[in-house]
Write a protein that holds these residues in place. Structure first.
Motif, PDB file in Angstrom:
ATOM      1  N   GLN A 199       6.820  -2.912   6.646  1.00 49.28           N
ATOM      2  CA  GLN A 199       6.838  -2.316   5.370  1.00 49.28           C
ATOM      3  C   GLN A 199       8.360  -2.371   5.032  1.00 49.28           C
ATOM      4  N   GLN A 246       0.199  -2.798   1.517  1.00 49.77           N
ATOM      5  CA  GLN A 246       1.082  -2.314   2.745  1.00 49.77           C
ATOM      6  C   GLN A 246       0.394  -1.361   3.657  1.00 49.77           C
ATOM      7  N   ARG A 260       8.530   4.938  -0.186  1.00 49.24           N
ATOM      8  CA  ARG A 260       7.365   5.822   0.275  1.00 49.24           C
ATOM      9  C   ARG A 260       6.186   5.153  -0.756  1.00 49.24           C
ATOM     10  N   THR A 311       5.387   0.355  10.152  1.00 49.83           N
ATOM     11  CA  THR A 311       6.473   0.746   9.346  1.00 49.83           C
ATOM     12  C   THR A 311       7.489  -0.374   9.277  1.00 49.83           C
ATOM     13  N   GLN A 320       5.047   1.905   0.665  1.00 54.69           N
ATOM     14  CA  GLN A 320       4.103   2.073   1.608  1.00 54.69           C
ATOM     15  C   GLN A 320       2.628   2.601   1.422  1.00 54.69           C
TER      16      GLN A 320
END
Length: 175
Positions: free
Chosen positions: A136, A128, A120, A133, A123
């Protein structure tokens, strides 16, 4: 069996184990080449001009033209890479595993490893934020030393029974 890197080797071995293949009994060696550009020296050692072993392999799509040229130079020719026993991953094996499992299942694996907070955090990094996702996750898996290797087996183990990314499944089922 020639694969680009150590994480590919671990994934092949993990899927073979799950599918009940005994690599040692079948006299199958999975060799991490340290990158696809090293294939020439491995073909010289194990190919028609060397030990003349049956060769199979796995490479990334971006590396496939170089692999095909190296195979032809070594005397392993006769068609598309897949016909020669070399399977091609669209981007890389991690991308194949993420697509096969689905993002949520991969996040479950990351969470089970206690690294969801770290993901997280990644992210939220400016570089990013606008990426998918999946992109990432690929960055997360490749971002820390040893992560790709560690997660290769974890992701293969998370695959539902009878499922695997097509290139990895075809490779394992070929021996």
């Amino acid at each position: 069996m020639l694969v680009e890197g150590e994480s590919d080797r671990v994934a092949v071995q993990a899927l073979a184990r799950r599918r009940g293949h005994d690599l040692a009994d079948g006299r199958v060696a999975v060799v991490a080449m340290g990158g696809a550009t090293s294939i020439g020296s491995f073909l010289a050692r194990f190919g028609p001009s060397g030990a003349d072993h049956r060769l199979l392999g796995l490479c990334d799509e971006a590396e496939s033209p170089g692999v095909a040229r190296a195979l032809a130079r070594a005397g392993v020719d006769g068609g598309a890479l897949e016909e020669l026993g070399f399977q091609v991953c669209r981007s890389d094996l991690e991308d194949e595993l993420i697509r096969c499992l689905g993002v949520d299942a991969v996040l479950d694996v990351v969470a089970a490893e206690g690294e969801l907070a770290s993901f997280r955090l990644l992210q939220r990094q400016p570089a990013q934020r606008e990426r998918s996702t999946t992109a990432q996750l690929r960055r997360f898996l490749g971002g820390r030393s040893g992560h790709k290797i560690r997660y290769a087996e974890l992701l293969v183990d998370a695959l539902p029974a009878g499922r695997a990314p097509a290139p990895l499944g075809r490779l394992v089922d070929a021996f």
